[in-house]
Design a protein around this motif. Structure first.
Motif, PDB file in Angstrom:
ATOM      1  N   ARG A 135       0.840  -1.193   0.000  1.00  0.00           N
ATOM      2  CA  ARG A 135       0.000   0.000   0.000  1.00  0.00           C
ATOM      3  C   ARG A 135       0.878   1.247   0.000  1.00  0.00           C
ATOM      4  O   ARG A 135       1.843   1.337   0.740  1.00  0.00           O
ATOM      5  N   VAL A 136       0.501   2.202  -0.862  1.00  0.00           N
ATOM      6  CA  VAL A 136       1.188   3.490  -0.924  1.00  0.00           C
ATOM      7  C   VAL A 136       0.131   4.577  -0.798  1.00  0.00           C
ATOM      8  O   VAL A 136      -0.898   4.535  -1.466  1.00  0.00           O
ATOM      9  N   ALA A 164      -0.021   2.180 -16.596  1.00  0.00           N
ATOM     10  CA  ALA A 164       0.826   1.188 -17.275  1.00  0.00           C
ATOM     11  C   ALA A 164       2.233   1.729 -17.500  1.00  0.00           C
ATOM     12  O   ALA A 164       3.197   0.965 -17.604  1.00  0.00           O
ATOM     13  N   HIS A 165       2.389   3.047 -17.521  1.00  0.00           N
ATOM     14  CA  HIS A 165       3.701   3.676 -17.725  1.00  0.00           C
ATOM     15  C   HIS A 165       4.553   3.639 -16.464  1.00  0.00           C
ATOM     16  O   HIS A 165       5.700   4.089 -16.495  1.00  0.00           O
ATOM     17  N   PHE A 166       4.002   3.133 -15.348  1.00  0.00           N
ATOM     18  CA  PHE A 166       4.796   2.963 -14.131  1.00  0.00           C
ATOM     19  C   PHE A 166       5.903   1.937 -14.376  1.00  0.00           C
ATOM     20  O   PHE A 166       6.872   1.875 -13.650  1.00  0.00           O
ATOM     21  N   ILE A 169       8.597  -1.414  -7.408  1.00  0.00           N
ATOM     22  CA  ILE A 169       7.202  -1.075  -7.687  1.00  0.00           C
ATOM     23  C   ILE A 169       6.705   0.008  -6.741  1.00  0.00           C
ATOM     24  O   ILE A 169       6.023   0.945  -7.165  1.00  0.00           O
ATOM     25  N   GLU A 170       7.070  -0.071  -5.465  1.00  0.00           N
ATOM     26  CA  GLU A 170       6.664   0.972  -4.507  1.00  0.00           C
ATOM     27  C   GLU A 170       7.223   2.331  -4.911  1.00  0.00           C
ATOM     28  O   GLU A 170       6.514   3.328  -4.885  1.00  0.00           O
ATOM     29  N   LYS A 191       6.451   7.773  -7.236  1.00  0.00           N
ATOM     30  CA  LYS A 191       6.914   8.771  -8.215  1.00  0.00           C
ATOM     31  C   LYS A 191       5.862   9.034  -9.288  1.00  0.00           C
ATOM     32  O   LYS A 191       5.468  10.175  -9.527  1.00  0.00           O
ATOM     33  N   GLU A 192       5.403   7.978  -9.926  1.00  0.00           N
ATOM     34  CA  GLU A 192       4.461   8.141 -11.040  1.00  0.00           C
ATOM     35  C   GLU A 192       3.064   8.505 -10.553  1.00  0.00           C
ATOM     36  O   GLU A 192       2.349   9.239 -11.226  1.00  0.00           O
TER      37      GLU A 192
END
Length: 98
Positions: free
Chosen positions: A2-3, A26-28, A85-86, A91-92
């Motif tokens: 979770r973020v 999807a650009h992450f 991924i976190e 960031k994204e």
């Protein structure tokens, strides 16, 4: 995983931005690696499935008054990517709110 992304935009503005730009999630990931399927259950909750390297990541985005929460179920086979991924989500996700 979770973020939480704090914001001061107000719920309505965050809704507008995420409804317009959610496809950019999807650009992450590196170009061409991820496919995104989304479903807005209501105006403040989006379910999503990201397919990456043949694995499905199920998750959701919830819009709150002062934050946005992104949750992802990370399969054991991809647990080595958790930190990456976190960081990408923070960031994204922040970029999506700009």
């Amino acid at each position: 995983m979770r973020v939480s992304l704090p914001h001061s935009l107000g719920r309505e503005e965050v809704r507008r931005r995420l409804h317009e730009r959610h496809h950019e999630i999807a650009h992450f990931f590196p170009p061409g690696m991820a496919q995104l399927d989304t479903n807005w259950r209501d105006e403040d909750h989006m379910d999503m499935v990201i397919t990456i390297v043949g694995k499905q990541l199920k998750g959701a985005i919830d819009i709150h008054d002062e934050s946005v929460t992104i949750e992802m179920e990370l399969p054991l086979a991809l647990s080595f990517l958790r930190g990456t991924i976190e960081r990408a989500m923070k960031k994204e996700g922040t970029r999506l709110l700009r």
